[in-house]
Design an enzyme around this catalytic site. Structure first.
Site, PDB file in Angstrom:
ATOM      1  N   ASN A   6       0.760  -0.890  -0.157  1.00  0.00           N
ATOM      2  CA  ASN A   6       0.274   0.482   0.153  1.00  0.00           C
ATOM      3  C   ASN A   6       0.957   1.291   0.225  1.00  0.00           C
ATOM      4  O   ASN A   6       1.677   1.894   0.795  1.00  0.00           O
ATOM      5  CB  ASN A   6      -0.900   0.020   1.231  1.00  0.00           C
ATOM      6  CG  ASN A   6      -1.513   1.213   1.247  1.00  0.00           C
ATOM      7  OD1 ASN A   6      -1.879   2.096   0.584  1.00  0.00           O
ATOM      8  ND2 ASN A   6      -2.770   1.488   2.490  1.00  0.00           N
ATOM      9  N   LYS A   8       0.550   4.149  -0.064  1.00  0.00           N
ATOM     10  CA  LYS A   8      -0.259   5.540   0.518  1.00  0.00           C
ATOM     11  C   LYS A   8      -0.564   6.923   0.039  1.00  0.00           C
ATOM     12  O   LYS A   8       0.093   5.984  -1.584  1.00  0.00           O
ATOM     13  CB  LYS A   8      -0.120   5.916   1.616  1.00  0.00           C
ATOM     14  CG  LYS A   8      -0.149   4.421   2.859  1.00  0.00           C
ATOM     15  CD  LYS A   8      -0.086   4.759   3.938  1.00  0.00           C
ATOM     16  CE  LYS A   8      -0.185   3.294   4.886  1.00  0.00           C
ATOM     17  NZ  LYS A   8       0.020   3.379   6.287  1.00  0.00           N
ATOM     18  N   HIS A  88      -9.509   0.798   5.526  1.00  0.00           N
ATOM     19  CA  HIS A  88      -8.121   0.843   5.435  1.00  0.00           C
ATOM     20  C   HIS A  88      -8.505   1.988   7.461  1.00  0.00           C
ATOM     21  O   HIS A  88      -8.819   2.863   7.130  1.00  0.00           O
ATOM     22  CB  HIS A  88      -7.313   1.365   5.002  1.00  0.00           C
ATOM     23  CG  HIS A  88      -5.937   1.308   5.584  1.00  0.00           C
ATOM     24  ND1 HIS A  88      -5.272   2.298   6.022  1.00  0.00           N
ATOM     25  CD2 HIS A  88      -4.637   0.494   5.570  1.00  0.00           C
ATOM     26  CE1 HIS A  88      -3.999   2.403   6.146  1.00  0.00           C
ATOM     27  NE2 HIS A  88      -3.486   0.721   6.205  1.00  0.00           N
ATOM     28  N   GLU A 157      -5.479  -5.334  10.848  1.00  0.00           N
ATOM     29  CA  GLU A 157      -4.064  -4.572  11.060  1.00  0.00           C
ATOM     30  C   GLU A 157      -4.164  -3.840  12.051  1.00  0.00           C
ATOM     31  O   GLU A 157      -4.629  -2.415  11.939  1.00  0.00           O
ATOM     32  CB  GLU A 157      -3.391  -3.739   9.502  1.00  0.00           C
ATOM     33  CG  GLU A 157      -3.341  -4.100   8.258  1.00  0.00           C
ATOM     34  CD  GLU A 157      -3.645  -3.021   7.356  1.00  0.00           C
ATOM     35  OE1 GLU A 157      -1.817  -3.226   7.597  1.00  0.00           O
ATOM     36  OE2 GLU A 157      -4.154  -1.971   7.162  1.00  0.00           O
ATOM     37  N   GLY A 163       2.880   1.991  10.887  1.00  0.00           N
ATOM     38  CA  GLY A 163       3.786   2.374  10.734  1.00  0.00           C
ATOM     39  C   GLY A 163       4.713   3.318  11.549  1.00  0.00           C
ATOM     40  O   GLY A 163       4.779   4.536  12.138  1.00  0.00           O
ATOM     41  N   SER A 193       3.466  -2.168  10.252  1.00  0.00           N
ATOM     42  CA  SER A 193       5.226  -2.162  10.761  1.00  0.00           C
ATOM     43  C   SER A 193       5.694  -3.907  10.281  1.00  0.00           C
ATOM     44  O   SER A 193       6.629  -4.646  10.667  1.00  0.00           O
ATOM     45  CB  SER A 193       5.466  -1.805  12.190  1.00  0.00           C
ATOM     46  OG  SER A 193       5.327  -0.795  12.535  1.00  0.00           O
TER      47      SER A 193
HETATM   48  P1  PGA Z   1       3.515   0.225   7.212  1.00  0.00           P
HETATM   49  O1  PGA Z   1       1.631   0.602   6.943  1.00  0.00           O
HETATM   50  O2  PGA Z   1       3.639  -1.519   6.882  1.00  0.00           O
HETATM   51  O3  PGA Z   1       3.656   1.534   7.479  1.00  0.00           O
HETATM   52  O4  PGA Z   1       3.026  -0.162   8.910  1.00  0.00           O
HETATM   53  C1  PGA Z   1       1.116  -0.843   6.183  1.00  0.00           C
HETATM   54  C2  PGA Z   1      -0.354   0.090   6.221  1.00  0.00           C
HETATM   55  O5  PGA Z   1      -1.521   0.767   6.536  1.00  0.00           O
HETATM   56  O6  PGA Z   1      -1.227  -1.067   5.369  1.00  0.00           O
END
Ligand code: PGA
Length: 241
Positions: A6, A8, A88, A157, A163, A193
């Site tokens: 993803n 983002k 999400h 998640e 993040g 993460s």
């Molecule tokens: P991240 O995000 O790997 O940066 O923690 C995962 C997500 O939001 O799908």
């Protein structure tokens, strides 16, 4: 297994094209048989004929119409996009989408036959309040969601893991995924993460069918290394299941 990235609000159209061509080359050269998805920004989607599935991070439950700033199935059709992320945590908590709205969106994209990666996850204060509170919070994110939809992929998640560089313990991931497994036959991804250095361990866990990766996938080499882990682990897991 399923390995999904993803992006983002990261990478430009040009950068996404570069990323995609390196990713395709890796999948081809290494004979990868895992299901790979990328979710670029809406301005970076392509009609793409390769092995990588391109999905959309968000779309409105409409064909077209007066929904300023949104896109619908007319725009997705133009690029043959057939996969959508719904629920999400950033859409829930930063952009204020309610469960009712999310369930409507899910219903709409289900009726149109899209593959849906449906995300759920609890904030830290909910996790701290105990297992039964956490499970009922997660249940509330399943309200109005058809868990038996054949094109559903579920993603767990935890909000506090997204993040932050922090992940639940392996035991917590397994117990949560095992509880979710009782609710559906869909593949269940873990997200939050996941990085090149912990993907292998997470992918090896029971009832983890793949990963949804944000920042850890922005470097295409790191993402390829996670795909490689999934490829190597899959066989072992099939034997042990
Ligand atoms: P991240 O995000 O790997 O940066 O923690 C995962 C997500 O939001 O799908």
């Amino acid at each position: 297994m399923i390995v999904a990235a993803n992006f983002k609000t990261n990478l430009t159209r040009y950068q996404t094209r570069e990323y995609l061509s390196r990713l395709e080359a890796f999948i081809h050269d290494n004979n990868i048989s895992q299901e790979v998805f990328i979710f670029p920004t809406a301005t970076s989607i392509y009609s793409h004929a390769g092995k990588v599935n391109i999905g959309i991070q968000n779309a409105y439950p409409t064909k077209n119409g007066a929904f300023t700033g949104e896109i619908g199935t007319d725009q997705l059709d133009e690029f043959e996009i057939r996969t959508v992320l719904i629920g999400h945590s950033e859409r829930r908590h930063v952009l204020g989408e309610t469960q009712e709205f999310i369930a409507n969106k899910y219903q709409f994209y289900k009726e149109h036959g899209y593959k849906i990666i449906y995300c759920i996850g609890e904030p830290l204060e909910v996790r701290k309040s105990g297992t039964s509170e956490m499970m009922s919070y997660l249940d509330s994110q399943l309200v109005g969601i058809d868990m038996h939809y054949e094109n559903l992929i579920l993603a767990y998640e935890p909000v506090w893991a997204i993040g932050t560089g922090v992940t639940p313990t392996n035991e917590d991931i397994v117990s949560l995924h095992s509880a979710l497994r009782r609710t559906c036959t869909a593949s269940i991804l873990y997200g939050g993460s996941v990085k090149a250095d912990n993907a292998k361990e997470i992918l090896s866990l029971k009832n983890v069918d793949g990963i949804l990766v944000g920042s850890g996938a922005l470097d295409v080499d790191d993402f390829c290394s996670m795909i490689n882990d999934a490829e190597n682990i899959k066989l072992n897991k099939e034997i042990n299941r």
